[in-house]
Design a protein around this motif. Structure first.
Motif, PDB file in Angstrom:
ATOM      1  N   GLY A 109      28.663  33.908 -14.392  1.00 34.83           N
ATOM      2  CA  GLY A 109      29.992  33.663 -14.942  1.00 34.83           C
ATOM      3  C   GLY A 109      31.100  33.618 -13.901  1.00 34.83           C
ATOM      4  O   GLY A 109      32.200  33.152 -14.192  1.00 34.83           O
ATOM      5  N   GLN A 110      30.840  34.064 -12.693  1.00 37.86           N
ATOM      6  CA  GLN A 110      31.877  34.043 -11.663  1.00 37.86           C
ATOM      7  C   GLN A 110      31.879  32.689 -10.955  1.00 37.86           C
ATOM      8  O   GLN A 110      30.834  32.067 -10.760  1.00 37.86           O
ATOM      9  CB  GLN A 110      31.674  35.173 -10.651  1.00 37.86           C
ATOM     10  N   HIS A 111      33.079  32.255 -10.552  1.00 38.32           N
ATOM     11  CA  HIS A 111      33.238  30.967  -9.868  1.00 38.32           C
ATOM     12  C   HIS A 111      33.199  31.177  -8.366  1.00 38.32           C
ATOM     13  O   HIS A 111      33.977  31.962  -7.817  1.00 38.32           O
ATOM     14  CB  HIS A 111      34.556  30.299 -10.266  1.00 38.32           C
ATOM     15  N   VAL A 112      32.285  30.467  -7.716  1.00 38.90           N
ATOM     16  CA  VAL A 112      32.146  30.535  -6.266  1.00 38.90           C
ATOM     17  C   VAL A 112      32.641  29.215  -5.682  1.00 38.90           C
ATOM     18  O   VAL A 112      32.166  28.144  -6.066  1.00 38.90           O
ATOM     19  CB  VAL A 112      30.676  30.778  -5.852  1.00 38.90           C
ATOM     20  N   GLU A 113      33.610  29.303  -4.786  1.00 39.23           N
ATOM     21  CA  GLU A 113      34.170  28.136  -4.101  1.00 39.23           C
ATOM     22  C   GLU A 113      33.714  28.184  -2.650  1.00 39.23           C
ATOM     23  O   GLU A 113      33.934  29.176  -1.956  1.00 39.23           O
ATOM     24  CB  GLU A 113      35.703  28.165  -4.173  1.00 39.23           C
ATOM     25  N   ILE A 114      33.033  27.108  -2.209  1.00 41.47           N
ATOM     26  CA  ILE A 114      32.543  27.054  -0.844  1.00 41.47           C
ATOM     27  C   ILE A 114      33.291  25.955  -0.098  1.00 41.47           C
ATOM     28  O   ILE A 114      33.209  24.779  -0.454  1.00 41.47           O
ATOM     29  CB  ILE A 114      31.017  26.807  -0.803  1.00 41.47           C
ATOM     30  N   GLY A 115      34.036  26.384   0.908  1.00 44.04           N
ATOM     31  CA  GLY A 115      34.783  25.472   1.767  1.00 44.04           C
ATOM     32  C   GLY A 115      34.523  25.859   3.204  1.00 44.04           C
ATOM     33  O   GLY A 115      33.381  25.962   3.625  1.00 44.04           O
ATOM     34  N   VAL A 116      35.581  26.155   3.949  1.00 45.68           N
ATOM     35  CA  VAL A 116      35.410  26.644   5.316  1.00 45.68           C
ATOM     36  C   VAL A 116      34.820  28.050   5.268  1.00 45.68           C
ATOM     37  O   VAL A 116      34.140  28.492   6.178  1.00 45.68           O
ATOM     38  CB  VAL A 116      36.757  26.702   6.073  1.00 45.68           C
ATOM     39  N   SER A 117      35.107  28.744   4.178  1.00 47.94           N
ATOM     40  CA  SER A 117      34.537  30.060   3.904  1.00 47.94           C
ATOM     41  C   SER A 117      34.266  30.116   2.402  1.00 47.94           C
ATOM     42  O   SER A 117      34.419  29.126   1.703  1.00 47.94           O
ATOM     43  CB  SER A 117      35.488  31.175   4.350  1.00 47.94           C
ATOM     44  N   VAL A 118      33.871  31.282   1.919  1.00 53.87           N
ATOM     45  CA  VAL A 118      33.520  31.441   0.507  1.00 53.87           C
ATOM     46  C   VAL A 118      34.596  32.257  -0.206  1.00 53.87           C
ATOM     47  O   VAL A 118      35.082  33.255   0.327  1.00 53.87           O
ATOM     48  CB  VAL A 118      32.153  32.154   0.367  1.00 53.87           C
ATOM     49  N   SER A 119      34.925  31.822  -1.416  1.00 49.98           N
ATOM     50  CA  SER A 119      35.823  32.575  -2.294  1.00 49.98           C
ATOM     51  C   SER A 119      35.117  32.784  -3.626  1.00 49.98           C
ATOM     52  O   SER A 119      34.391  31.902  -4.093  1.00 49.98           O
ATOM     53  CB  SER A 119      37.126  31.817  -2.547  1.00 49.98           C
ATOM     54  N   VAL A 120      35.315  33.954  -4.212  1.00 52.77           N
ATOM     55  CA  VAL A 120      34.765  34.257  -5.534  1.00 52.77           C
ATOM     56  C   VAL A 120      35.937  34.558  -6.442  1.00 52.77           C
ATOM     57  O   VAL A 120      36.746  35.443  -6.154  1.00 52.77           O
ATOM     58  CB  VAL A 120      33.787  35.454  -5.486  1.00 52.77           C
TER      59      VAL A 120
END
Length: 188
Positions: A109-120
């Protein structure tokens, strides 16, 4: 009987004694290793977490964020390719790979954003910069961003060269062996 014949017999007795000692020592070592494995003890030889002796502690609840786990990776094409590249050591998990020691940074259910680094869920994960190439110069592709599906966890290690969910995505929670507990470790 000549002097040489007596020496040969004495050496043969010494060799038999030495062979017996070596066999007993090997048997003791095999039994100790078998007992340690049965007791959930593992040796970590990868830099993703401190090197040394660890123990798998049973997890009697669903995995949560910040849990440090022993987990078997799924047998997927991406994992087989990672094994072929030498990212995983041999071990007892399916595909004959060793269990991973990784920290859960996101659950279902958590959103993981992968770009230059990772955000949750919009919060940057420390030490999560992505590498474009592995240690041998081969290209690495980040996993696409998205929601962690039910029954899966997203894994991370702060070690810069770690091969984790940044690259292979969420993994089934069914592969969790238990919590990873340090017994005797050191950081080189």
């Amino acid at each position: 009987m000549t002097a040489g014949a007596g020496t040969r017999q004495a050496m043969t007795a010494q060799q038999r004694r030495a062979t017996g000692i070596i066999l007993v020592a090997a048997l003791v070592a095999i039994l100790a290793i078998g007992t340690a494995l049965a007791g959930g003890y593992r040796v970590n030889l990868t830099p993703s977490e401190p090197l040394g002796l660890w123990r798998i502690v049973p997890l009697h609840r669903p995995a949560a964020v910040d849990d440090l786990l022993f987990i078997c990776s799924p047998e997927t094409a991406a994992m087989r390719a990672a094994r072929a590249r030498g990212y995983f050591r041999s071990g007892s998990c399916p595909g004959a790979v060793a269990p991973l020691i990784k920290t859960v940074i996101a659950v279902a259910g958590q959103h993981v954003e992968i770009g230059v680094s990772v955000s949750v869920d919009g919060r940057r994960v420390s030490s999560s910069s992505l590498a474009l190439r592995d240690g041998k110069g081969r290209p690495l592709a980040p996993f696409p961003s998205g929601i962690v599906p039910p029954g899966y966890v997203f894994l991370h290690s702060a070690f810069p060269g770690s091969y984790d969910s940044r690259y292979f995505g969420p993994v089934p929670a069914s592969g969790i062996l238990g919590l990873a507990q340090e017994v005797f470790t050191y950081v080189p």
